[in-house]
Design a protein around this motif. Structure first.
Motif, PDB file in Angstrom:
ATOM      1  N   PRO A  42       0.837  -1.205   0.000  1.00 38.26           N
ATOM      2  CA  PRO A  42       0.000   0.000   0.000  1.00 38.26           C
ATOM      3  C   PRO A  42       0.869   1.250   0.000  1.00 38.26           C
ATOM      4  O   PRO A  42       1.994   1.227   0.487  1.00 38.26           O
ATOM      5  CB  PRO A  42      -0.796  -0.123   1.300  1.00 38.26           C
ATOM      6  N   LEU A  43       0.325   2.299  -0.583  1.00 36.38           N
ATOM      7  CA  LEU A  43       1.047   3.568  -0.636  1.00 36.38           C
ATOM      8  C   LEU A  43       0.087   4.661  -0.170  1.00 36.38           C
ATOM      9  O   LEU A  43      -1.086   4.656  -0.544  1.00 36.38           O
ATOM     10  CB  LEU A  43       1.482   3.814  -2.087  1.00 36.38           C
ATOM     11  N   LEU A  44       0.593   5.574   0.638  1.00 35.16           N
ATOM     12  CA  LEU A  44      -0.269   6.656   1.146  1.00 35.16           C
ATOM     13  C   LEU A  44       0.121   7.972   0.489  1.00 35.16           C
ATOM     14  O   LEU A  44       1.296   8.328   0.457  1.00 35.16           O
ATOM     15  CB  LEU A  44      -0.119   6.766   2.665  1.00 35.16           C
ATOM     16  N   VAL A  45      -0.883   8.680  -0.039  1.00 36.74           N
ATOM     17  CA  VAL A  45      -0.632   9.957  -0.707  1.00 36.74           C
ATOM     18  C   VAL A  45      -1.463  11.034  -0.016  1.00 36.74           C
ATOM     19  O   VAL A  45      -2.640  10.801   0.295  1.00 36.74           O
ATOM     20  CB  VAL A  45      -1.038   9.879  -2.203  1.00 36.74           C
ATOM     21  N   ALA A  46      -0.871  12.194   0.235  1.00 37.15           N
ATOM     22  CA  ALA A  46      -1.597  13.283   0.915  1.00 37.15           C
ATOM     23  C   ALA A  46      -2.853  13.663   0.142  1.00 37.15           C
ATOM     24  O   ALA A  46      -2.858  13.670  -1.092  1.00 37.15           O
ATOM     25  CB  ALA A  46      -0.695  14.502   1.055  1.00 37.15           C
ATOM     26  N   CYS A  47      -3.942  13.979   0.861  1.00 37.81           N
ATOM     27  CA  CYS A  47      -5.206  14.322   0.198  1.00 37.81           C
ATOM     28  C   CYS A  47      -5.129  15.678  -0.486  1.00 37.81           C
ATOM     29  O   CYS A  47      -5.877  15.974  -1.399  1.00 37.81           O
ATOM     30  CB  CYS A  47      -6.361  14.302   1.204  1.00 37.81           C
ATOM     31  N   LYS A  48      -4.226  16.555  -0.031  1.00 38.39           N
ATOM     32  CA  LYS A  48      -4.032  17.910  -0.583  1.00 38.39           C
ATOM     33  C   LYS A  48      -5.302  18.743  -0.531  1.00 38.39           C
ATOM     34  O   LYS A  48      -5.505  19.631  -1.355  1.00 38.39           O
ATOM     35  CB  LYS A  48      -3.521  17.848  -2.027  1.00 38.39           C
ATOM     36  N   ASP A  49      -6.188  18.454   0.430  1.00 37.76           N
ATOM     37  CA  ASP A  49      -7.422  19.240   0.519  1.00 37.76           C
ATOM     38  C   ASP A  49      -7.102  20.582   1.173  1.00 37.76           C
ATOM     39  O   ASP A  49      -6.400  20.652   2.171  1.00 37.76           O
ATOM     40  CB  ASP A  49      -8.468  18.501   1.336  1.00 37.76           C
TER      41      ASP A  49
END
Ligand code: ZN
Ligand code: ZN
Ligand code: ZN
Length: 420
Positions: A42-49
């Motif tokens: 799995p890879l986690l990416v910032a939501c950038k909200d």
């Protein structure tokens, strides 16, 4: 048995997601270039909200970026020369007209004082109270039946178009002032802007705009001397008063409340303007979670525990979609923003540095230094948020810690967080 992650592992996940509270989970295939071995993990990416109610950490970065984008357009920096602070620059606030009397908190603290009168629905049309700033009644109509909710939603829906056409009209008048055809204006001068939309308590958008006149020689060169701050201010005053666009159900124009101030005489207020604008760039419609995301069903709006006029505006936007003549406005898709479409923060290409450049620079800075790392292969979407809910709480706590430590060590960005 499910493996319960250690705090150390959780913090590792949070770091991978750039501190985000609700990252996007991807399933990634990683290819080891040296061995050709393929691994799935799995890879986690910032939501950038950008909205603080959804992700404090990503919205903080966004706010910092917004501050840099706005302030460099006012005082220079990041490739913009400091000499632009000598160009004619205005700070402009444009509002919506009135669609009915609402509870307010005026500068003297009063609401709608006056003699006792009643509307045709038997509701009192004055209010002698002094509302507390936190009072959720502020912005709500004195009579729900007199208030034109539909017109308010349609104004929001058309307001970005009204701005675009107003901006064009201002440029047309600049061309007249220079004595050149409109088509040739861009050979003589450029009007650059950055605009942030903010919602008033009555649920109507209003715009804060930084406007700057430039020349067309070198990037950020001074404009022709005939184009002064005073000329620009007088053009804006007359355009905003006279100009309107035609919507499907009638005319859309600006409200009478308008403010035009010379950004150069604001007593070194450049940075305050930047902080002010950056702060609004991270708000949802009313600053709450209720209106932070699109609605999927009318019943979701009915279930909200929000101020009733905001709920009514969202319902009106939802229901207006039944009118085929309003289809292009997609009011249902924007019911969470009371009909408002478009970006909350927009700017002309030559205003200053780009958000994307700041993000690229940060990504470059955070890049792993190991060149023998496995190469990323294909990815698929796996969901939102951490697989362990404790990670969300830790991410928010770490964000809070970093904000507090930054507050005590830096002077730059703290202005932008005032009042939060
Ligand atoms: Zn985030
Ligand atoms: Zn009142
Ligand atoms: Zn009434």
């Amino acid at each position: 048995m499910i493996h319960r992650k250690s705090t150390h592992e959780l913090v590792k996940d949070i770091n991978e997601a750039g501190g985000c509270s609700h990252p996007i989970r991807l399933r990634g295939e990683f290819v080891n270039v040296a061995t050709g071995e393929v691994n799935e993990r799995p890879l986690l990416v910032a939501c950038k909200d950008r909205r603080a109610v959804l992700c404090p950490s990503c919205s903080y970065l966004y706010k910092a970026d917004a501050w840099i984008v706005v302030s460099t357009g006012l005082i220079g920096g990041k490739g913009v020369p400091a000499s632009i602070s000598d160009h004619p620059r205005l700070f402009l606030t444009l509002t919506a007209p009135s669609f009915g009397t609402v509870h307010a908190r005026k500068s003297d603290g009063s609401c709608q004082p006056g003699r006792l009168r009643f509307c045709k629905h038997g509701r009192v049309q004055s209010c002698s109270r002094h509302h507390d700033d936190a009072d959720s009644e502020i912005g709500s109509p004195l009579c729900d039946f007199c208030y034109c909710f539909a017109d308010a939603v349609l104004w929001n829906a058309e307001s970005s178009r009204l701005w675009n056409r107003t901006f064009e009209q201002i440029r047309r008048r600049l061309a007249i002032a220079l004595g050149v055809p409109f088509e040739e204006l861009s050979q003589h001068a450029r009007l650059n802007y950055l605009k942030v939309a903010e919602f008033q308590r009555r649920g109507l958008a209003h715009f804060h705009v930084v406007l700057r006149l430039d020349g067309t020689g070198e990037p950020f060169s001074p404009p022709p001397p005939e184009l002064t701050t005073e000329l620009l201010a007088s053009i804006i005053h007359s355009v905003a008063k006279e100009f309107s666009v035609t919507g499907p159900r009638g005319t859309i124009s600006w409200g009478r409340q308008m403010q035009v101030s010379d950004a150069s005489t604001l007593d070194r207020d450049d940075l305050r303007i930047a902080a002010y604008v950056a702060k609004y760039a991270t708000k949802s419609a009313d600053g709450s979670l209720d209106f932070a995301r699109r609605f999927n069903a009318r019943s979701e709006i009915l279930k909200l525990n929000a101020p009733s006029h905001l709920q009514q505006l969202a319902l009106t936007a939802w229901d207006l979609a039944q009118d085929p003549s309003l289809e292009s406005l997609n009011t249902r898709g924007h019911a969470h923003a009371f009909g408002f479409r478009g970006q909350l923060i927009t700017k002309s290409r030559h205003y200053s540095t780009r958000f994307q450049d700041l993000r690229d620079a940060r990504a470059e800075h955070m890049k792993s230094p190991h060149s023998d790392d496995p190469v990323e292969g294909s990815f698929s979407y796996d969901g939102r948020g951490y697989d362990d809910p404790r990670a969300t709480a830790i991410a928010e706590f770490l964000h809070q810690l970093s904000v507090e430590s930054r507050k005590s060590t830096s002077i730059g960005i703290t202005g932008a967080t005032d009042g939060e």
